[in-house]
Write a protein that holds these residues in place. Structure first.
Motif, PDB file in Angstrom:
ATOM      1  N   GLU A  37      20.190  73.657  51.322  1.00  0.00           N
ATOM      2  CA  GLU A  37      18.682  72.995  50.531  1.00  0.00           C
ATOM      3  C   GLU A  37      19.391  72.739  49.428  1.00  0.00           C
ATOM      4  O   GLU A  37      18.808  70.862  48.941  1.00  0.00           O
ATOM      5  CB  GLU A  37      17.670  73.908  50.950  1.00  0.00           C
ATOM      6  N   ILE A  38      19.482  73.224  48.791  1.00  0.00           N
ATOM      7  CA  ILE A  38      19.388  73.112  47.257  1.00  0.00           C
ATOM      8  C   ILE A  38      20.562  73.514  46.410  1.00  0.00           C
ATOM      9  O   ILE A  38      21.222  75.245  47.001  1.00  0.00           O
ATOM     10  CB  ILE A  38      18.369  73.919  46.279  1.00  0.00           C
ATOM     11  N   ARG A  39      21.087  72.986  45.938  1.00  0.00           N
ATOM     12  CA  ARG A  39      22.438  73.507  45.311  1.00  0.00           C
ATOM     13  C   ARG A  39      21.859  72.855  43.337  1.00  0.00           C
ATOM     14  O   ARG A  39      21.814  71.641  43.571  1.00  0.00           O
ATOM     15  CB  ARG A  39      23.728  72.445  45.732  1.00  0.00           C
ATOM     16  N   LEU A  40      22.744  73.331  42.719  1.00  0.00           N
ATOM     17  CA  LEU A  40      22.858  73.054  40.992  1.00  0.00           C
ATOM     18  C   LEU A  40      23.931  73.588  40.711  1.00  0.00           C
ATOM     19  O   LEU A  40      24.321  74.137  40.850  1.00  0.00           O
ATOM     20  CB  LEU A  40      21.190  73.907  40.678  1.00  0.00           C
ATOM     21  N   GLY A  41      24.386  72.776  39.372  1.00  0.00           N
ATOM     22  CA  GLY A  41      25.446  73.540  38.918  1.00  0.00           C
ATOM     23  C   GLY A  41      25.718  72.625  37.440  1.00  0.00           C
ATOM     24  O   GLY A  41      24.684  71.824  37.348  1.00  0.00           O
ATOM     25  N   LEU A  42      26.574  73.311  36.989  1.00  0.00           N
ATOM     26  CA  LEU A  42      26.934  73.227  35.326  1.00  0.00           C
ATOM     27  C   LEU A  42      27.970  73.508  35.035  1.00  0.00           C
ATOM     28  O   LEU A  42      28.999  74.465  35.375  1.00  0.00           O
ATOM     29  CB  LEU A  42      25.825  74.076  34.276  1.00  0.00           C
ATOM     30  N   LYS A  43      28.471  73.091  34.200  1.00  0.00           N
ATOM     31  CA  LYS A  43      29.625  72.116  33.822  1.00  0.00           C
ATOM     32  C   LYS A  43      30.415  72.302  32.640  1.00  0.00           C
ATOM     33  O   LYS A  43      29.983  70.757  31.734  1.00  0.00           O
ATOM     34  CB  LYS A  43      31.433  71.656  34.728  1.00  0.00           C
ATOM     35  N   ALA A  44      31.328  72.467  31.805  1.00  0.00           N
ATOM     36  CA  ALA A  44      31.510  72.029  29.984  1.00  0.00           C
ATOM     37  C   ALA A  44      33.254  72.741  30.168  1.00  0.00           C
ATOM     38  O   ALA A  44      33.384  74.040  30.212  1.00  0.00           O
ATOM     39  CB  ALA A  44      30.378  73.657  28.745  1.00  0.00           C
ATOM     40  N   ASP A  45      33.398  72.240  28.662  1.00  0.00           N
ATOM     41  CA  ASP A  45      35.098  71.996  28.634  1.00  0.00           C
ATOM     42  C   ASP A  45      34.940  71.239  27.385  1.00  0.00           C
ATOM     43  O   ASP A  45      34.753  70.394  27.047  1.00  0.00           O
ATOM     44  CB  ASP A  45      35.721  71.121  30.661  1.00  0.00           C
ATOM     45  N   TYR A  46      35.459  72.212  26.779  1.00  0.00           N
ATOM     46  CA  TYR A  46      35.496  71.941  25.155  1.00  0.00           C
ATOM     47  C   TYR A  46      36.588  72.081  24.580  1.00  0.00           C
ATOM     48  O   TYR A  46      37.632  73.598  24.848  1.00  0.00           O
ATOM     49  CB  TYR A  46      34.730  73.115  24.307  1.00  0.00           C
TER      50      TYR A  46
END
Length: 560
Positions: A439-448
């Motif tokens: 039902e629900i999918r949330l995500g966060l990505k960060a590349d520094y």
């Protein structure tokens, strides 16, 4: 019954007695009926003597039967039920088997949008099968107009592919064949009111062929597992540039026991490049390693041996890198902490570079990236099976890392340049995702990445920070909503003026919001709407190349 007989007997006796008494009363008491005088003498001294009985103490014997031959005959008679149907009144209750969900292995998708955009996709696949898997795909996405001079910044990407695999006893064999055609325009010029740019003179077309074949035994259950891939990539463009690459990848693992294994991975690539001159670029890499698990510890010890035929920027041909990794799993399947020391030689081809930047100049010099040494550490964590976290930090040094800069002879095209020496990079990567059922999918990505250059002023066209936030929501399989917000930091390009001087040009900081919604009318029909770059920024990812503003698409999907 016995009581009835007793009552009947008593009734007869009483009847006889009553009749006799009536008869006596009728006759009267006469002389004949009187008692005479008599004397009775009783002697008490008399002894009664009985004769002595003979006693026999011998037991009574029964003689045994005489034994003799007996002929016993058995007769077997088959018992058969009558052939008539028997109507059983009792019913046996059974569990109803779950019905398999109907699969729609094929779909057609079509839509239109602003900028003269056309969106077409088709996917065709076989249904459930334990013998083979096969299918085909077609795709065409184009915009007749773009952000600069209408049709002079148009774009079109088309492809068609077929794939299949066959499940054999203890092995799987398969392959894929793809043809793609990409059309772009070099629209990174300054528009002029006096002179109109001819559209055909700035057109670029790429033809791509990709063929793959593989064989593996990952489902055999044997201690020795392997996978072999044969790959062929071919690329040419409108200006007679071509590249042909034949590669073989081999991955294997031998399980010594339940806690240790030996792995060997090998890559071989034979590449020929044709532009104004012909160039051959060969590549070989072998990676043996030993892995062992000691309770909560995971240990990997190995090495990477690699060879490249490149001569660009005085490339090192023969290279050896360590491969050491130590992992600790304090919470089984939920927390892994690791650290390691390694290096690698990464294959670089025009087939992939032209997908990243399609406005390359002719006769670019391509070299493999040499990651000389990398020290890294990180973790992976699962929380309640819903939240997945990944973190990694690494200090790396590179030789022949490529950068894009505007061509000296034509600023609408890009050359590849390299840092003279070692480029040091400090990398931080983080990812978090939340999955709740479907039902629900949330995500966060960060590349520094923090670059320390040896000779170049800036890491041209390589932004320091790239991040994205995404989410999907499935409302009772009726409405599917997707969103993505991504951020790309600014970078620098270098432009050479006609007088030979150079100037640095900074690209835009990109903040882009994309939304997509699907509404399912039935299992066969779905309508969709896509909105790209909702913030409406005509940002530049590459110098002089602005992107389209808000791009809206709508259409229908038919599944069958």
């Amino acid at each position: 019954m016995k009581n009835k007989l007793k009552f009947a007997t008593l009734a007869i006796v009483l009847s006889v007695g009553y009749s006799y008494m009536n008869q006596a009363q009728a006759q009267g008491w006469g002389e004949g009926t009187k008692l005479e005088d008599a004397e009775i003498v009783v002697e008490k001294n008399r002894v009664i003597e009985l004769p002595q009985a003979a006693r026999n103490f011998e037991k009574f014997r029964i003689p045994p039967p005489e034994s003799g031959d007996r002929n016993v005959r058995y007769r077997f008679v088959d018992y058969r039920l009558p052939s008539q149907d028997i109507n059983l009144q009792m019913k046996v209750l059974t569990i109803k088997q779950d019905e398999l969900t109907k699969l729609y292995g094929n779909y057609l998708k079509g839509g239109i949008g602003n900028y003269g955009s056309l969106y077409l996709k088709g996917y065709f696949h076989n249904k459930r099968s334990d013998v083979a898997d096969y299918g085909a795909e077609v795709s065409h996405i184009s915009s007749a107009r773009g952000p600069v001079d209408k049709g002079n910044s148009a774009v079109a990407n088309s492809s068609i592919s077929a794939h299949g695999e066959r499940y054999l006893k203890g092995a799987t064999v398969g392959g894929r064949l793809t043809y793609g055609r990409d059309k772009y325009f070099f629209y990174g010029y300054a528009p002029s009111l006096e002179q109109e740019v001819e559209k055909d003179s700035i057109k670029q077309v790429f033809n791509r062929i990709a063929a793959d074949a593989f064989l593996h035994n990952h489902t055999s259950g044997l201690p020795f597992l392997y996978k072999t891939d044969l790959k062929f990539r071919y690329l040419n463009n409108r200006y007679n540039m071509s590249e042909a690459n034949f590669a073989v990848d081999f991955n294997s693992e031998y399980a010594i026991d339940d806690i240790s294994a030996f792995r060997v991975n090998a890559d071989v690539s034979i590449l020929s490049y044709q532009d104004s001159a012909s160039t051959s670029r060969n590549f070989v890499k072998v990676q043996p390693s030993y892995q062992r698990q000691l309770n909560a510890l995971r240990l990997t010890i190995g090495a990477t041996v690699a060879y490249t035929g490149d001569e660009v920027n005085d490339a090192r041909k023969f290279n050896i890198y360590p491969d050491i990794r130590l992992g600790v799993e304090p919470i089984k399947d939920n927390l892994l902490i690791y650290a390691g020391l390694g290096g690698d030689l990464e294959r670089v081809t025009l087939f992939e570079l032209t997908r990243e930047n399609p406005w390359l100049a002719p006769d670019v010099q391509v070299a493999d990236i040499n990651k000389g040494l990398e020290v890294y550490g990180g973790f992976q964590a699962n929380i309640a099976n819903y939240v997945h976290l990944t973190g990694r930090v690494a200090y790396q040094n590179f030789r022949n890392m490529y950068f894009y800069t505007n061509s000296v002879t034509d600023s609408t095209k890009f050359d590849l340049i390299y840092d003279d020496g070692v480029t040091n990079v400090l990398n931080f990567y983080a990812e978090a995702s939340f999955n709740y059922s479907d039902e629900i999918r949330l995500g966060l990505k960060a590349d520094y990445n923090s670059y320390d250059m040896a000779s170049l002023e800036h890491p041209f066209h390589r932004p320091e920070l790239m991040a994205s936030v995404y989410g999907t929501y499935n409302f009772y399989d009726k409405i599917l909503f997707n969103s993505e917000l991504y951020y790309i930091g600014s970078s620098f390009g270098r432009i050479t003026r006609p007088d030979g001087t150079t100037v640095l040009s900074e690209t835009d900081t990109i903040v882009d919001l994309n939304l997509k919604g699907d509404y399912r009318f039935t299992n066969n029909f779905t309508i969709f709407v896509m909105a790209n770059n909702l913030l409406g920024q005509k940002y530049e990812r590459f110098v002089n190349y602005p992107s389209k503003s808000i791009n809206l698409l709508g259409g229908v999907t038919y599944s069958f």
